[in-house]
Design a protein around this motif. Structure first.
Motif, PDB file in Angstrom:
ATOM      1  N   GLU A 193       0.897  -1.331  -0.072  1.00 12.68           N
ATOM      2  CA  GLU A 193      -0.112   0.104  -0.106  1.00 12.68           C
ATOM      3  C   GLU A 193       0.836   1.341  -0.020  1.00 12.68           C
ATOM      4  OE1 GLU A 193      -4.037   1.512   2.233  1.00 12.68           O
ATOM      5  OE2 GLU A 193      -2.400   0.715   3.629  1.00 12.68           O
ATOM      6  N   ASN A 194       1.907   1.248   0.837  1.00 14.19           N
ATOM      7  CA  ASN A 194       2.888   2.620   0.805  1.00 14.19           C
ATOM      8  C   ASN A 194       3.996   2.498  -0.333  1.00 14.19           C
ATOM      9  OD1 ASN A 194       1.145   3.877   2.981  1.00 14.19           O
ATOM     10  ND2 ASN A 194       2.009   2.424   4.465  1.00 14.19           N
ATOM     11  N   TYR A 195       3.972   1.908  -1.024  1.00 14.77           N
ATOM     12  CA  TYR A 195       5.219   1.745  -1.989  1.00 14.77           C
ATOM     13  C   TYR A 195       4.922   2.862  -2.985  1.00 14.77           C
ATOM     14  CZ  TYR A 195       7.465  -2.533  -0.404  1.00 14.77           C
ATOM     15  OH  TYR A 195       8.205  -3.525   0.133  1.00 14.77           O
ATOM     16  N   HIS A 196       5.616   3.507  -3.814  1.00 16.13           N
ATOM     17  CA  HIS A 196       5.586   4.471  -4.448  1.00 16.13           C
ATOM     18  C   HIS A 196       5.222   3.692  -5.945  1.00 16.13           C
ATOM     19  CE1 HIS A 196       7.924   7.703  -2.337  1.00 16.13           C
ATOM     20  NE2 HIS A 196       7.202   6.991  -1.538  1.00 16.13           N
ATOM     21  N   PHE A 197       5.502   2.711  -6.290  1.00 13.15           N
ATOM     22  CA  PHE A 197       5.671   2.026  -7.801  1.00 13.15           C
ATOM     23  C   PHE A 197       5.406   0.702  -7.452  1.00 13.15           C
ATOM     24  CE2 PHE A 197       7.103   1.797 -12.262  1.00 13.15           C
ATOM     25  CZ  PHE A 197       6.679   3.033 -12.808  1.00 13.15           C
ATOM     26  N   VAL A 198       4.294  -0.133  -8.048  1.00 11.34           N
ATOM     27  CA  VAL A 198       4.018  -1.291  -8.082  1.00 11.34           C
ATOM     28  C   VAL A 198       3.729  -1.924  -9.586  1.00 11.34           C
ATOM     29  CG1 VAL A 198       2.798  -3.287  -7.073  1.00 11.34           C
ATOM     30  CG2 VAL A 198       3.350  -1.252  -5.849  1.00 11.34           C
ATOM     31  N   THR A 199       4.439  -2.754 -10.100  1.00 10.86           N
ATOM     32  CA  THR A 199       4.355  -3.143 -11.464  1.00 10.86           C
ATOM     33  C   THR A 199       4.275  -4.588 -11.342  1.00 10.86           C
ATOM     34  OG1 THR A 199       6.813  -3.463 -11.632  1.00 10.86           O
ATOM     35  CG2 THR A 199       5.691  -1.180 -12.215  1.00 10.86           C
TER      36      THR A 199
END
Length: 153
Positions: A106-112
């Motif tokens: 949830e608090n990550y900046h970039f999820v791919t």
């Protein structure tokens, strides 16, 4: 249409288990069963040990789905190795697996993620968006064919 209907109340989701408790032979068999490149038990165990998030789904004491992240622990994460045993596909396990892993980020900046060939519509149905700026360095003709745009002639 599910191959093997399951009682979802009997599913057990385990985040970040003791990796020594995992049957890596079975994990390698599941990679084979979904037609992915062969995995070596010691190597895939080591890969999972470097992931911040790992999730294994059990049904009747057997792993039937799993996934993990490749990430830096805070800013960037990629979902990887999202596998559902083909015998149990069609029960919503893929959706549940992706959603539960994503909740941990949830608090990550970039999820791919990189979708397996033919699975793009599945991820779009979950709300994932196709990225316009992603690139790959193909590791052979199969990756070039399956994961890159056709080259202009």
């Amino acid at each position: 249409m599910p191959h093997t209907p399951i009682d979802k109340n009997k599913l057990v989701y385990i985040f970040n288990p003791d990796l020594d408790s995992i049957d890596w032979t079975h994990i390698c068999e599941l990679f084979y069963k979904v037609n992915w490149r062969t995995r070596v038990e010691d190597e895939i165990r080591l890969a999972f040990s470097k992931s911040t998030v790992t999730l294994f789904v059990y049904f009747e004491a057997q792993i039937i789905a799993f996934g993990r992240t490749v990430d830096d622990g805070r800013y960037y994460a990629q979902l990887a190795d999202i596998i559902v045993d083909p015998d149990y596909q069609g029960n919503g396990l893929g959706k549940s697996l992706v959603s539960k892993i994503n909740e941990q980020l949830e608090n990550y900046h970039f999820v791919t993620l990189t979708a397996a060939p033919g699975k793009g519509d599945f991820y779009k149905s979950l709300g994932w968006k196709k990225q316009t700026t992603a690139f790959i360095w193909p590791q052979g003709p199969k990756q070039r064919r399956q994961h890159t745009e056709p080259e202009a002639e």
